[in-house]
Design an enzyme around this catalytic site. Sequence first.
Site, PDB file in Angstrom:
ATOM      1  N   SER A  21       1.315  -6.164   7.136  1.00  0.00           N
ATOM      2  CA  SER A  21      -0.142  -6.043   7.259  1.00  0.00           C
ATOM      3  C   SER A  21      -0.841  -6.680   6.060  1.00  0.00           C
ATOM      4  CB  SER A  21      -0.541  -4.567   7.345  1.00  0.00           C
ATOM      5  OG  SER A  21      -0.004  -3.973   8.504  1.00  0.00           O
ATOM      6  N   LYS A  58       0.867  -1.194   0.000  1.00  0.00           N
ATOM      7  CA  LYS A  58       0.000   0.000   0.000  1.00  0.00           C
ATOM      8  C   LYS A  58       0.894   1.232   0.000  1.00  0.00           C
ATOM      9  CE  LYS A  58       0.649   1.597   4.385  1.00  0.00           C
ATOM     10  NZ  LYS A  58       1.088   2.966   4.743  1.00  0.00           N
ATOM     11  N   ASP A  68      -3.071  -1.186   9.789  1.00  0.00           N
ATOM     12  CA  ASP A  68      -3.149  -1.190   8.319  1.00  0.00           C
ATOM     13  C   ASP A  68      -3.852  -2.434   7.768  1.00  0.00           C
ATOM     14  OD1 ASP A  68      -1.925   1.239   7.869  1.00  0.00           O
ATOM     15  OD2 ASP A  68       0.081   0.411   7.625  1.00  0.00           O
ATOM     16  N   GLY A 117       3.782  -4.161   4.185  1.00  0.00           N
ATOM     17  CA  GLY A 117       4.029  -5.539   3.754  1.00  0.00           C
ATOM     18  C   GLY A 117       3.531  -6.581   4.735  1.00  0.00           C
TER      19      GLY A 117
END
Length: 285
Positions: free
Chosen positions: A103, A10, A136, A101
Site C-alpha cells: 500500500s 505503517k 491502507d 508495504g
Amino acid sequence: MIIFERAPAKINLSLDVLGKRNDGFHEVEMIMTSVDLTDRLELMSSDNGKIDVAADNQYVPNDERNLAYKAALAFKNKYRIHKGVQIKITKNIPVSAGLGGGSSDAAAVLRGLNKLWSVGASKQELAEIGAFIGSDVPFCVYSTTAIGTGHGEKIYELPSPPPFFVILAKPNIGISTRNIFPKVKMKELVHPDTQAVIKALEEKDFPGLCAAAGNALETVTFSLFPNVAQIKAKMLKAGAEGVLMSGSGPTMVGLVQHYSKAKRIYNGLRGFCEEVFIVQMLDRR
C-alpha cells in the site's frame, strides 16, 4: 526526469473491528503511524504509454497484480495521461507482514507521478484515488499519524506520538488480510480502547498509550498461527512497555521508551525471528 519516493512502513497503535457492512467489508477503526523502515521507489517517464514495474523481491509481482502498477494505472486514467512510466522498487519492508508495504508503494507512486507529470493534485485527491486500490493506501498517502475508519479509507489526522522506539518482529510466514477477516467472530474479539489511544496521543502520554494500544484481530491470527502469540509473550517478558500486532499480522510491534532496552529485546528475538528491526516514528510534528 527521474523522481525518487520513499514508501514508509505503517504500524498500528490500535485496530478495532466494529462489525460487518452490507457491502461485505468489515467496519474498522484503526490508529496508525509511519516508521522509518522504508521501501525506495524510482519513477521515470516514458513515451510508450506502458507501465513497467521491477521490484527486487521474488515475492512481489511485477505485473498488474502489484499495487504500484494499479496506482499508476488509476493515476493515468484519472488525469488522462498518455505517457508511460518505469517503476523500480527496492524492498526493505517485509512482504505480507501487516506493515502496509504494498500500500505504501502504491501511495508513493501516486505522489511520485503527481510530481513527475506536474499534475498538482492535492493529498486528499491522491488519497481518494488510493481508496480504490487498497484500504491502507489513503493513510499511506499522508504517512503521518491518523485514524482510519470505514474499511480504512476515511482518514483523519491525529497528534504525533510521544517519542519512543519500536521493535518489529516478523516470523517466517506471510498473512493476507483476505484470509483473516472471513474468520472474524465479533463476540470473541477483544476491543482496544480507541479513545484512550487518542487521549494518550493528545497528551504525549507514553504509558497511557502502551496501556490502551491493542488489536482486535489478534485473537483470530493467534488461533491460526500460535507462533505469533509466542512473539508477543517474548516481547512482554523481555520488558516491552506495550506490544500489539500490526494489521492482520504476523508482525508484532513492541513499544519501548529507551534504546538500550529496545536493543536487548531485538537481540533476544533475533534467534526466534528472521526479520527483526528497531525503528523510530517518522511523525515528529
